[in-house]
Scaffold this motif. Structure first.
Motif, PDB file in Angstrom:
ATOM      1  N   HIS A   1      64.837  36.935  -2.850  1.00  0.00           N
ATOM      2  CA  HIS A   1      63.847  36.647  -1.798  1.00  0.00           C
ATOM      3  C   HIS A   1      62.888  37.825  -1.744  1.00  0.00           C
ATOM      4  O   HIS A   1      63.304  38.949  -1.468  1.00  0.00           O
ATOM      5  CB  HIS A   1      64.552  36.434  -0.464  1.00  0.00           C
ATOM      6  N   THR A   2      61.609  37.554  -2.052  1.00  0.00           N
ATOM      7  CA  THR A   2      60.671  38.657  -2.216  1.00  0.00           C
ATOM      8  C   THR A   2      59.507  38.574  -1.234  1.00  0.00           C
ATOM      9  O   THR A   2      59.145  37.496  -0.760  1.00  0.00           O
ATOM     10  CB  THR A   2      60.078  38.681  -3.645  1.00  0.00           C
ATOM     11  N   LEU A   3      58.946  39.737  -0.955  1.00  0.00           N
ATOM     12  CA  LEU A   3      57.684  39.858  -0.223  1.00  0.00           C
ATOM     13  C   LEU A   3      56.751  40.637  -1.145  1.00  0.00           C
ATOM     14  O   LEU A   3      57.087  41.759  -1.558  1.00  0.00           O
ATOM     15  CB  LEU A   3      57.893  40.607   1.099  1.00  0.00           C
TER      16      LEU A   3
ATOM     17  N   TYR B   1      55.307  35.468   0.418  1.00  0.00           N
ATOM     18  CA  TYR B   1      56.772  35.333   0.304  1.00  0.00           C
ATOM     19  C   TYR B   1      57.116  34.370  -0.833  1.00  0.00           C
ATOM     20  O   TYR B   1      56.527  33.295  -0.947  1.00  0.00           O
ATOM     21  CB  TYR B   1      57.358  34.805   1.618  1.00  0.00           C
TER      22      TYR B   1
ATOM     23  N   SER C   1      61.667  43.164  -3.469  1.00  0.00           N
ATOM     24  CA  SER C   1      62.667  43.012  -2.417  1.00  0.00           C
ATOM     25  C   SER C   1      62.993  44.375  -1.822  1.00  0.00           C
ATOM     26  O   SER C   1      62.755  45.410  -2.442  1.00  0.00           O
ATOM     27  CB  SER C   1      63.942  42.378  -2.982  1.00  0.00           C
TER      28      SER C   1
ATOM     29  N   ASN D   1      63.593  39.922   1.719  1.00  0.00           N
ATOM     30  CA  ASN D   1      62.168  40.108   2.025  1.00  0.00           C
ATOM     31  C   ASN D   1      61.910  40.979   3.258  1.00  0.00           C
ATOM     32  O   ASN D   1      60.879  40.855   3.906  1.00  0.00           O
ATOM     33  CB  ASN D   1      61.490  38.745   2.168  1.00  0.00           C
TER      34      ASN D   1
ATOM     35  N   THR E   1      60.174  47.004  -0.940  1.00  0.00           N
ATOM     36  CA  THR E   1      59.120  46.551  -0.020  1.00  0.00           C
ATOM     37  C   THR E   1      58.606  47.714   0.837  1.00  0.00           C
ATOM     38  O   THR E   1      57.442  47.724   1.224  1.00  0.00           O
ATOM     39  CB  THR E   1      59.664  45.461   0.914  1.00  0.00           C
TER      40      THR E   1
END
Ligand code: CU
Length: 577
Positions: A344-346, A306, A350, A457, A354
């Motif tokens: 906000h990334t995973l 994350y 994003s 995320n 994802t």
């Protein structure tokens, strides 16, 4: 005599009231907005990449997601670029010396000297040659923040082809998870291909403070290390005695270099015989060749990295090319204490991207290992729908097995790691059964992209029977297809348009805005019956209101003029004198 002009004025005012009232409720109409072009969601990769297979003797697990990793690349990551055929190597973007594996020093069937080469790549940076960004990496449709990442040493161009600007598949966010085996001699070589100085700090990984030649080995310029200047290289020496989920990151101007993306996971796998571990997991997500120790307890394994970004910081390298200007803007003018995380990334992307790469695929009665890492600047509160996982390790250290707890929210401080065990046993505690279960940050900003939802995320744990043939979840809610448009991420997409048969909640043109939008029609099929007064009202409200107002005005005016006569009539009717 003086009463007459006043009476006329009052009468006119009364007569005009319906017209004024009608103007106040004359609402602008809903208009239908063009929603733009929907991207091809899946289908860019080879479908056979998703199958379980063996290449160069390397067993590669099935990956049912829409954008699976290239199996030739995984074979190179497991065997080393020095131990595979030229044909397999040519099916990857790896440089021939990217991963060297040799010397089975303990005679247990796997190599124990591992030489890993890392470069530093800029993504979505300003091009000196044209008005655009290069090489490009999309975090979400049309969202391209400027980033720096550690990348495996690659071969050829930074872009995929001569015609496009897409980055080659090894150049992407996040900085790739690196896997080594407990007891391996690891030479981690940083070849600084960037315009700024950098270092590597091995966070949580067992490493000596100085290396065998007496040079600094902790990556911290203020205490042990010289900068690795542009064009220079430096080898970090590691021989980790303890397994666990750890971190590597740049320690030069750490507050911004880490935020820019120079941070990744470093996993030390437990020592086992014949344990060829997957040195890189480019793009994170599913580990398609889990280690021997992981397979003793688990069916599959996922790396979940994350990260979050402030668009102001990540925009600096998109405005300037001169490193002196970038240094001043980034390290002197930009104030981290005033920053806000917008993206906000995973695993570098994003929502909805994802869903293409970072879904977890499950079947009933499995155990799945998740390694979660938070490299954002704030606490995370990741929530799994439909499942309560057991936290087995904090920061790479096993929690006392008798005291391990189950939760459905996992708080992860910046730089922290949680290892989770998800059991898909359908008992109402571990799992509530099969489905498409999302998992996401429960700080609400974590589920936004640039402050707009859906985004952030969010990803999903998807049971195999709920996956379609191209690897997307078979959802039964509102369609997610419109989210795969630039228009949505450009904030041009109406919030509720076409959600109902009447299109009552379309958009109105803000420039002509006069009054609040009309309420949605009530969900009843027929209005009240039998009141002739309502039934006879013509459709056109403004004219009918005017006519009715005029009639009422005239009546009131007549009554006013004849008030003395009327009062006398009333008095006589009541029998007054
Ligand atoms: Cu750096």
């Amino acid at each position: 005599m003086q009463k007459k002009p006043l009476s006329i004025l009052l009468g006119v005012a009364v007569a005009l009231m319906p017209v004024l009232a009608s103007a106040a409720v004359g609402l602008p109409e809903s208009v239908e907005v063009d929603k733009g072009e929907v991207e091809t969601i899946c289908g860019s990769n080879e479908p056979e990449w998703r199958e379980a297979q063996t290449i160069e003797g390397v067993k590669i697990q099935e990956s049912l997601r829409c954008m699976p990793d290239n199996p030739a690349q995984i074979a190179a990551e497991v065997k080393g670029t020095n131990n595979i055929s030229m044909e397999t190597l040519m099916n990857t973007y790896y440089a021939a010396d990217a991963i060297i594996k040799k010397n089975d020093m303990d005679g247990d069937g796997d190599p124990d000297l591992i030489i890993i080469k890392l470069e530093v790549a800029e993504l979505n940076g300003h091009s000196p040659d044209f008005d655009g960004l290069v090489p490009t990496f999309d975090m979400a449709p049309g969202i391209q923040p400027g980033m720096w990442v550690f990348a495996p040493k690659s071969r050829g161009m930074a872009t995929n082809s001569f015609v496009g600007t897409d980055a080659n598949p090894l150049l992407r966010a996040p900085s790739p998870p690196i896997r080594v085996e407990q007891g391996d001699v690891v030479w981690l070589q940083l070849e600084n291909s960037h315009y700024f100085p950098h270092t590597i700090h091995l966070h949580g990984v067992d490493h000596p403070w100085i290396d065998s030649s007496g040079e600094g080995n902790d990556g911290v310029p203020q205490t042990s290390d010289k900068f690795v200047l542009p064009g220079q290289s430096k080898t970090y020496e590691i021989r980790p005695r303890q397994p666990g989920t750890f971190v590597y990151h740049c320690h030069v101007q750490t507050h911004v270099h880490l935020a820019m993306g120079l941070v990744g996971m470093l996993i030390v796998e437990e020592n086992r015989p014949n344990n060829w571990v997957q040195t890189f997991n480019v793009g994170a997500g599913q580990v398609r060749h889990p280690s021997k120790a992981v397979l003793e307890e688990y069916d599959s394994e996922y790396d979940l990295h994350y990260h979050a970004m402030d668009k102001e910081l990540h925009g600096i390298i998109q405005k300037y090319n001169d490193p002196r200007l970038i240094a001043r803007k980034m390290n002197r003018e930009y104030d981290m204490t005033d920053s806000t995380e917008d993206y906000h990334t995973l695993n570098g992307r994003s929502f909805p991207y994802t869903l293409k790469e970072s879904i977890i695929v499950a079947e009933p009665d499995q155990n799945i290992k998740l390694r979660m890492f938070n490299s954002s600047g704030e606490m995370l509160a990741v929530h799994t729908h439909g499942h309560k996982a057991t936290i087995t390790h904090y920061d790479g250290v096993e929690h006392n097995p008798n005291a391990q707890i189950m939760r459905d929210i996992y708080d992860i401080a910046p730089a922290q790691r949680n290892d989770l065990k998800i059991s898909t046993k359908d008992d109402g505690l571990h799992s509530y059964g099969e489905g498409v279960w999302i998992f996401h940050d429960h700080r609400e900003k974590g589920i936004t992209t640039n402050g707009m939802n859906p985004g952030g995320n969010v990803s999903a744990l998807v049971y195999k029977k709920y996956l379609n043939e191209v690897g997307l979840p078979k959802t039964i809610g509102e369609s997610i297809v419109p989210l795969f448009t630039k228009k949505f991420h450009d904030r041009k997409y109406p919030v509720w348009q076409n959600i109902d048969a009447w299109n009552s909640l379309g958009e109105i043109d803000g420039k002509d805005y006069k009054a609040p939008p009309a309420a949605a029609p009530a969900p009843v099929e027929e209005g009240p019956k039998g009141i002739a007064f309502y039934d006879d009202v013509p459709e056109d409200n403004s004219i009918s209101n005017f006519v009715w107002g005029l009639i009422l005005g005239i009546i009131f005016y007549a009554l006013f003029l004849k008030r003395e006569m009327i009062m006398a009539m009333i008095a006589s009717a009541r029998g007054d004198k």
